[in-house]
Scaffold this active site. Structure first.
Site, PDB file in Angstrom:
ATOM      1  N   ASP A 198       0.860  -1.180   0.000  1.00 35.64           N
ATOM      2  CA  ASP A 198       0.000   0.000   0.000  1.00 35.64           C
ATOM      3  C   ASP A 198       0.902   1.237   0.000  1.00 35.64           C
ATOM      4  O   ASP A 198       2.098   1.145   0.274  1.00 35.64           O
ATOM      5  CB  ASP A 198      -0.889  -0.031   1.240  1.00 35.64           C
ATOM      6  CG  ASP A 198      -1.803   1.175   1.331  1.00 35.64           C
ATOM      7  OD1 ASP A 198      -2.316   1.612   0.287  1.00 35.64           O
ATOM      8  OD2 ASP A 198      -1.986   1.685   2.449  1.00 35.64           O
ATOM      9  N   LYS A 199       0.333   2.394  -0.315  1.00 36.88           N
ATOM     10  CA  LYS A 199       1.137   3.618  -0.313  1.00 36.88           C
ATOM     11  C   LYS A 199       0.872   4.459   0.940  1.00 36.88           C
ATOM     12  O   LYS A 199       1.741   4.622   1.786  1.00 36.88           O
ATOM     13  CB  LYS A 199       0.854   4.465  -1.560  1.00 36.88           C
ATOM     14  CG  LYS A 199       1.707   5.737  -1.640  1.00 36.88           C
ATOM     15  CD  LYS A 199       1.240   6.661  -2.720  1.00 36.88           C
ATOM     16  CE  LYS A 199      -0.042   7.379  -2.348  1.00 36.88           C
ATOM     17  NZ  LYS A 199       0.112   8.321  -1.225  1.00 36.88           N
ATOM     18  N   GLU A 238      -8.138  17.128   5.917  1.00 42.73           N
ATOM     19  CA  GLU A 238      -9.093  18.114   6.426  1.00 42.73           C
ATOM     20  C   GLU A 238      -8.558  18.793   7.677  1.00 42.73           C
ATOM     21  O   GLU A 238      -8.613  20.019   7.822  1.00 42.73           O
ATOM     22  CB  GLU A 238     -10.422  17.408   6.723  1.00 42.73           C
ATOM     23  CG  GLU A 238     -11.563  18.349   6.987  1.00 42.73           C
ATOM     24  CD  GLU A 238     -12.300  18.734   5.718  1.00 42.73           C
ATOM     25  OE1 GLU A 238     -13.520  18.622   5.709  1.00 42.73           O
ATOM     26  OE2 GLU A 238     -11.652  19.134   4.751  1.00 42.73           O
ATOM     27  N   LYS A 246     -14.358  23.836  -1.978  1.00 42.61           N
ATOM     28  CA  LYS A 246     -13.012  23.301  -2.187  1.00 42.61           C
ATOM     29  C   LYS A 246     -13.153  21.868  -2.673  1.00 42.61           C
ATOM     30  O   LYS A 246     -14.085  21.152  -2.298  1.00 42.61           O
ATOM     31  CB  LYS A 246     -12.173  23.357  -0.912  1.00 42.61           C
ATOM     32  CG  LYS A 246     -12.644  22.440   0.195  1.00 42.61           C
ATOM     33  CD  LYS A 246     -11.755  22.557   1.425  1.00 42.61           C
ATOM     34  CE  LYS A 246     -12.237  21.610   2.524  1.00 42.61           C
ATOM     35  NZ  LYS A 246     -11.479  21.741   3.775  1.00 42.61           N
ATOM     36  N   THR A 294      -2.352   1.168  -4.773  1.00 38.35           N
ATOM     37  CA  THR A 294      -2.847   2.301  -3.985  1.00 38.35           C
ATOM     38  C   THR A 294      -4.169   2.798  -4.536  1.00 38.35           C
ATOM     39  O   THR A 294      -4.479   2.621  -5.721  1.00 38.35           O
ATOM     40  CB  THR A 294      -1.814   3.446  -3.977  1.00 38.35           C
ATOM     41  OG1 THR A 294      -2.350   4.561  -3.271  1.00 38.35           O
ATOM     42  CG2 THR A 294      -1.460   3.872  -5.398  1.00 38.35           C
ATOM     43  N   ASP A 339      -4.829   6.025  -4.475  1.00 41.77           N
ATOM     44  CA  ASP A 339      -4.584   7.385  -4.950  1.00 41.77           C
ATOM     45  C   ASP A 339      -4.606   7.439  -6.469  1.00 41.77           C
ATOM     46  O   ASP A 339      -4.442   6.432  -7.152  1.00 41.77           O
ATOM     47  CB  ASP A 339      -3.236   7.891  -4.437  1.00 41.77           C
ATOM     48  CG  ASP A 339      -3.366   8.507  -3.052  1.00 41.77           C
ATOM     49  OD1 ASP A 339      -4.503   8.655  -2.586  1.00 41.77           O
ATOM     50  OD2 ASP A 339      -2.336   8.831  -2.446  1.00 41.77           O
ATOM     51  N   ASP A 342      -1.518  -0.933   5.952  1.00 42.08           N
ATOM     52  CA  ASP A 342      -1.827  -0.455   7.302  1.00 42.08           C
ATOM     53  C   ASP A 342      -3.305  -0.185   7.528  1.00 42.08           C
ATOM     54  O   ASP A 342      -3.696   0.178   8.633  1.00 42.08           O
ATOM     55  CB  ASP A 342      -1.044   0.835   7.587  1.00 42.08           C
ATOM     56  CG  ASP A 342      -1.603   2.020   6.818  1.00 42.08           C
ATOM     57  OD1 ASP A 342      -1.697   3.120   7.388  1.00 42.08           O
ATOM     58  OD2 ASP A 342      -1.960   1.852   5.638  1.00 42.08           O
ATOM     59  N   ASN A 400      -8.556  -1.326   4.094  1.00 39.30           N
ATOM     60  CA  ASN A 400      -8.626  -1.622   2.663  1.00 39.30           C
ATOM     61  C   ASN A 400      -7.490  -2.523   2.192  1.00 39.30           C
ATOM     62  O   ASN A 400      -7.467  -2.948   1.037  1.00 39.30           O
ATOM     63  CB  ASN A 400      -8.630  -0.320   1.856  1.00 39.30           C
ATOM     64  CG  ASN A 400      -7.374   0.492   2.072  1.00 39.30           C
ATOM     65  OD1 ASN A 400      -6.754   0.412   3.129  1.00 39.30           O
ATOM     66  ND2 ASN A 400      -6.987   1.260   1.089  1.00 39.30           N
ATOM     67  N   ASP A 401      -6.536  -2.827   3.066  1.00 42.85           N
ATOM     68  CA  ASP A 401      -5.427  -3.713   2.711  1.00 42.85           C
ATOM     69  C   ASP A 401      -5.637  -5.133   3.223  1.00 42.85           C
ATOM     70  O   ASP A 401      -4.827  -6.021   2.925  1.00 42.85           O
ATOM     71  CB  ASP A 401      -4.112  -3.170   3.284  1.00 42.85           C
ATOM     72  CG  ASP A 401      -3.818  -1.759   2.818  1.00 42.85           C
ATOM     73  OD1 ASP A 401      -3.984  -1.507   1.609  1.00 42.85           O
ATOM     74  OD2 ASP A 401      -3.435  -0.916   3.645  1.00 42.85           O
TER      75      ASP A 401
END
Length: 1203
Positions: free
Chosen positions: A396-397, A496, A560, A674, A676, A813, A816-817
């Site tokens: 994972d990233k 956030e 935003k 990942t 991302d 970590d 989702n992993d």
């Protein structure tokens, strides 16, 4: 934690929907719902013995030895006493049973601890203390602050306004930030006991399931229906926080709660050595049968030709009618005698070794992270040697390679950038940290390195102030101010929180919020904004907006979100600014920063009133509510005016680039999976040195259709195969040049990289394309899969597992992993910012990615090396021990007579030779940990499975066969011509047996001494101690005293005294030992001298020079210009907007001024980077003509703990 316990629940009757009446146990009992008792234990007092024995006999080895024990009871075929097999088998069964019983005892203890927790239950009109296990579905229970939730309950009311309560869900998802739950309006005033007694509602809801984020149901009360969702539920495992009390109605209890439904069983993982062992055991069994057949045929022939002449002296038994039947019985007799080629002690010893190797990982202080007090933990004991054979790492990233701690780093406001200077300039000029002392409410941990931004705020630059005002207003963060001025923000994501904290430090402090207002402290002045609407974030919108009325009465929309989304909605007047900001975003992306675009809009009062009426109507419809709201949000978020952009840094974890470089040199392929987006993943790849500018090509697969993806994959593969034919010769030469130098020079330049997004990956994983994808990926040095789902991560791992005979490791970590961690051969969890879900599903866990280097290159390599040496030696000594019976069969008429005393056969593996081989398997090491890290190529033999394979097994068994041959025939030949000192002959078989047995023990002890590379006091003690114990037991069992007590069990009276008192016997023992050992010693010496391996060279160097830490490779940070991007959509979930705008929000906080406490010093990322720059000097001159260019590398001093 309950989530760590194995779920032992049986499948309950499948429900279609659940009907629950409050305070009606008789009604609810008709449905046989589960009570609130949990049971994770497997046994009780009565079932332990039969169930545990049944489970143990499921193992083939145990069943095999049980059958042998039964055969030994049959006197017609057994020449060994029953205890030779029964005793070791019983020991194994007892040891395993004790271990299982101990584990189950702790499960019982944990179950009792949970089941006996106290809860207040409303029974017969009053609150009564009840144990958790006595709580039933439909009961109303009261929770108080900091209490665990006993079951899955529907929140009815609480001590907070509007029926709100706050919970911590760390047990469920690992997140420690507080979450909000809100009761229905109609039940929020039931706080009085008398009202709760009269409450007679009925809930109809979904059946039990494991979906933590979803609940659907309906409350029927007073002829009305009220919809229920997950925001009304408190799940078992949560903890009530910051709420004095609340009442809830139990919907799911015990094993049917969502927590227990999620505790599924983990797949049983087996190592490649385990699988090889199963094959070898079958080979050995076949070999055993062959020997039995040979000896049985020999017996048949001997009885036919010779044996019948002795029938007067040795008559056949009544049932023995022919020579063929005698051979049949002899076959089974020899199966029993020769079964020790696979002793049961082998399996016990392997488990002991694995347990010891696991403790070494747990005790390694160099993998202990002091900041969070987190040691490394081996959560399984069955995979240690597999750590030394890993070829693919799937990582994972966010939170694994990076820290998942966001830092406000740069920003672009009105066409001007602010923030830290470029990386290259910063190395030469240190910028002072901005002084925020003008702001008494600043966060003292916040660091920023551009004073001009503070000056712009102080000069009341309208664009700058509007920029930070937006950051302070446009969010769903919830503040908590326990003491004066001590603000704590509960944010849904680190991004956030970082943005709101930045606004706070620059003078726009978010202080408090009510359902209708947001209060800021702007440059020391309290300003209250009326909150009119929150247009919340989701993964489709990729933006969040708020509509507020400022004190001047103006209505403003602040928004935003992802830059591509915001830019599409800008007014034409912002076009020039958009292009400038876009360039800044590209620059931020090149630095690996996560970006957001910020914009605002002034709203007309009349237009807003009309739009607000539409919004209120859409909020009350029951069908297509989400779609109608999305259309309204889209309508008002057009014509925005651009303010600028933010850039947040997700810092790399310490030592990540060095660790990846070292693992690459070990021929380990690292794939990053990942969520991302592509640009973010690629720039982290460059930061980690997985991607480099000097790569031949970086292939980006981004096709939207199956055909496009197919074409891109095939063209990339053809490109690689076409160019590789040209450059292969040079690569071979380069490897030869650097083979003996520093390991970081072995493969400096990676050639190809593959980057593929999730949409394209979905097509690439189709059956017709998965082979092309895998072939291309394996040709590349680096593979990055971005925007992938958790299921896709598991599919990629499964693809490699299915088609490559390679060991895979997955590390992550977050929750989702979990899927890829469970799918891979080895799963590693990092205890980081995303909670403990990955750790709970993992086989190994630690706190930092850099510890993976030590786990694999030190502990993994040592475990594999030790296990292989252990197995080779174990098979050698047991073949040498057992096959003496085979040679003896040709001289005893194939009568299944044993050479050794039966007690020697029993004790050889469990007493005489067990401890020395265990010591070697636990403590041996070919090179130390420093050199294991310094020379990553030492890891390659494990990947190639060189130390223990079918060939090595054949060689060690061949050595054992040869040793058994010499052990038998040298004493046999000597005894045929040898006489005692008094002139009498050595004619007794007992003296012959003692001589062979003594020779055997000495030979295998000398051999293990030669096989040991690293001597400790334990090795010396066990080897010399085993020899001492052998002679002590030998003389004791053949003494007059023991014979007087057990005359039938110890018939070799006085043999040891008589035999070993003869000097000629010791000469035979010495001769046998020398002849058995010297050839192996000579071969080993010549092999090291003429054909030394890298291990041999490193061991030689280890003796001749000082121990050094690993030298780091020349890693030059590459700044990559990339397209703009935003990570906003990947670090957030659905926000709190709906709750806030519903008018039923958090409790109000009093806003007051506070004095700023004294500042605390903290090391910043710039200081750390400058410190590293003092340690690392990058190569600037890469001219190939410079003779020193190949040796000028980053000079990194020895790092502490060799990590």
């Amino acid at each position: 934690m309950e989530t760590t316990q194995a779920c032992a629940c049986d499948k309950l009757v499948q429900e279609k929907e659940r009907h629950v009446k409050v305070n009606a146990r008789d009604y609810n009992d008709k449905f046989s719902y589960a009570d609130n008792r949990i049971k994770t234990s497997k046994y009780n007092m009565f079932t332990f013995l039969p169930i545990n024995l049944f489970e143990q006999l499921q193992r083939v080895a145990n069943a095999y030895f049980l059958v042998l024990s039964i055969l030994q009871i049959i006197p017609e075929i057994s020449s060994l006493s029953w205890f030779t097999t029964i005793v070791p088998l019983v020991m194994v069964l007892v040891i395993t049973a004790v271990k299982d019983a101990t584990d189950d005892y702790f499960r019982h203890k944990s179950d009792q601890q949970v089941n006996n927790r106290q809860s207040q239950v409303l029974i017969r009109g009053s609150l009564q203390n009840e144990k958790w296990m006595n709580v039933h579905v439909g009961d109303i229970i009261k929770l108080e602050n900091n209490q665990f939730v006993a079951a899955d309950i529907l929140l009815l009311c609480s001590s907070e306004p509007y029926g709100l309560c706050y919970i911590e869900t760390a047990e469920l998802d690992g997140e420690t930030n507080l979450k909000v739950r809100q009761a229905l309006t109609v039940t929020s005033d039931l706080g009085d006991i008398t009202k709760l007694i009269d409450f007679d509602g009925e809930v109809i809801c979904e059946p039990p399931n494991n979906k933590l984020d979803k609940f659907t149901g309906t409350l029927f009360w007073r002829d009305n229906k009220y919809p229920l969702d997950n925001e009304k539920m408190l799940l078992r495992g949560c903890v009530l926080r910051n709420t004095e009390w609340c009442f809830g109605m139990v919907i799911f209890a015990g094993l049917q709660t969502k927590l227990m439904q999620n505790c599924g069983r983990t797949k049983f993982k087996r190592t490649s050595i385990d699988k090889l062992m199963n094959t070898l055991v079958l080979w050995i069994f076949a070999f055993l049968v062959c020997m039995g057949v040979i000896l049985a045929i020999g017996n048949t022939i001997w009885e036919s030709l010779i044996g019948r002449n002795f029938q007067v002296f040795l008559p056949w038994d009544k049932f023995q009618s022919s020579a063929v039947f005698s051979g049949f019985l002899t076959f089974w007799s020899y199966i029993i005698i020769l079964n020790t080629v696979v002793p049961i002690s082998l399996y016990v010893s392997v488990e002991v070794l694995r347990l010891g190797h696991s403790y070494f990982i747990n005790w390694d202080r160099k993998m202990y992270y002091t900041q969070t007090d987190t040691p490394a933990e081996a959560r399984t004991t069955t995979l240690n040697e597999e750590l030394g054979q890993v070829e693919f790492i799937f990582s994972d990233k966010t939170g694994t390679l990076t820290q998942n701690i966001m830092v406000f780093s740069k920003c672009s406001i009105n066409g001007r950038t602010y923030g830290r200077e470029r990386y290259e300039t910063l190395l030469q000029k240190k910028t002072a940290c901005v002084d925020f002392s003008f702001n008494p409410l600043c966060d003292r941990k916040f660091k920023f390195y551009d004073g001009s931004l503070v000056e712009a705020v102080k000069l009341e630059d309208s664009a700058v102030q509007e920029f930070f005002r937006l950051l302070a207003l446009c969010h769903t963060v919830m503040p908590e101010e326990k003491t004066e001025g001590n603000l704590v923000y509960q944010a849904q994501s680190p991004d956030e929180g970082a943005l709101v904290t930045a606004a706070r430090n620059f003078g726009f402090v978010f202080r408090a919020r009510t359902p209708e207002t947001i209060t800021l402290c702007e440059m020391g002045q309290a300003v209250t904004y009326q909150l009119l609407a929150i247009l919340d974030f989701n993964n489709v919108r990729k933006r969040v907006s708020v509509i507020v009325r400022n004190p001047q009465g103006q209505i403003k929309l602040y928004s935003k979100g992802a830059d591509t989304i915001i830019f599409d909605r800008l007014d034409s007047s912002s076009e020039d600014l958009m292009y400038t900001t876009s360039e800044h975003l590209n620059e931020f992306a090149g630095d690996g920063l996560r970006t957001l675009a910020l914009a605002y809009k002034d709203l007309d009062e009349d237009y807003f009133d009309v739009w607000m009426k539409k919004l209120l109507f859409a909020s009350t419809v029951t069908e297509n509510r989400e779609e109608q709201l999305a259309v309204l949000y889209e309508e008002i978020e057009w014509g925005l005016k651009l303010l600028g952009a933010t850039a947040v840094e997700d810092k790399l974890q310490e030592g990540v680039p060095e660790t990846i470089a070292c693992l690459n040199l070990s021929d380990i392929k690292i794939w990053v999976l990942t969520g991302d987006k592509l640009e973010t993943a690629m720039n982290i790849g460059y930061s980690c040195n997985m991607l480099r500018d000097d790569m031949n090509e970086v292939f980006v697969i981004s096709g939207n259709t199956l055909l496009e993806v197919q074409q891109q994959l095939r063209s990339a593969k053809e490109h690689i195969l076409g160019l590789s034919r040209v450059g292969s010769a040079g690569d071979v030469q380069k490897t030869d040049v650097f083979a003996d130098d520093s390991v970081f020079e072995e493969t400096i330049i990676a050639e190809y990289a593959l980057v593929i997004n999730g949409h394209s990956l979905a097509h690439a994983l189709e059956p017709q394309l998965e082979h092309v994808l895998l072939d291309l990926a394996c040709l590349c040095k680096t593979v990055i899969c971005c925007r992938v789902t958790p299921m896709q991560k598991a599919q990629v791992v499964e693809l490699v597992k299915r088609h490559k005979r390679s060991v895979t490791l997955a590390i992550g970590d977050g929750a989702n992993d979990v899927s890829m961690i469970k799918t891979a051969h080895i799963g590693v969890g990092i205890s980081g910012q995303e909670g403990m879900q990955a750790v709970l599903a993992s086989d190994y866990s630690f706190a930092q990615f850099r510890y993976l280097q030590r786990l694999l290159l030190v502990h993994g390599r040592w475990s594999y090396f030790r296990m292989c040496n252990f197995l080779c030696y174990f098979f050698y000594k047991n073949f040498a021990f057992t096959l003496v019976h085979f040679w003896y069969g040709f001289f005893c008429g194939f009568s299944a007579q044993t050479v050794y005393d039966q007690w020697f056969i029993t004790l050889f593996n469990i007493v005489y030779t067990s401890l020395p081989v265990l010591a070697m398997g636990l403590f041996d090491q070919d090179v130390n940990d420093q050199n294991s890290l310094r020379y990553p190529s030492l890891y390659k033999p494990g990947q190639q499975n060189l130390l223990f394979n079918k060939r090595q097994f054949f060689l060690c068994t061949l050595q054992g066969v040869a040793t058994s041959f010499l052990l038998f025939f040298i004493p046999y030949g000597a005894f045929s011509v040898m006489v005692r000192e008094d002139g009498s002959h050595f004619s007794d078989q007992q003296a012959f047996a003692v001589t062979i047995a003594t020779s055997l023990v000495i030979v295998v002890s000398v051999q293990i001494g030669l096989d040991t590379h690293y001597w400790t006091a334990v090795n010396h003690f066990f080897i010399w101690g085993s020899l001492t114990v052998y002679f002590a037991i030998l003389f004791a069992m053949q003494s007059n005293g023991i014979f007087g007590i057990f005359p039938s069990n110890f018939p070799f009276i006085g043999t040891a005294r008589n035999c070993l008192s003869e000097r000629s016997v010791w000469l035979v023992i010495l001769l046998t030992t020398v002849v058995c050992v010297v050839p192996c010693l000579a071969v080993s010496f010549l092999k090291v001298d003429l054909f030394p391996t890298l291990t041999d060279k490193v061991r030689h160097l280890q003796q001749s020079r000082k121990k050094q830490g690993p030298q780091e490779q020349n890693l030059r940070r590459v700044r990559r210009t990339s397209s703009r991007r935003s990570a906003y959509a990947f670090s957030h979930q659905q926000g709190y907007g709906e709750l806030i705008t519903s008018g039923k929000n958090m409790r109000m906080s009093t806003v007051s001024s506070a004095r700023s406490p004294g500042r605390t010093t903290q090391t910043t990322w710039i200081e750390n980077m400058l410190k590293r720059n003092n340690e690392v000097s990058c190569i600037s001159d890469e001219s190939t003509g410079a003779p020193e260019s190949s040796t000028r590398a980053m000079q990194i001093p020895k790092q502490q703990d060799t990590d």
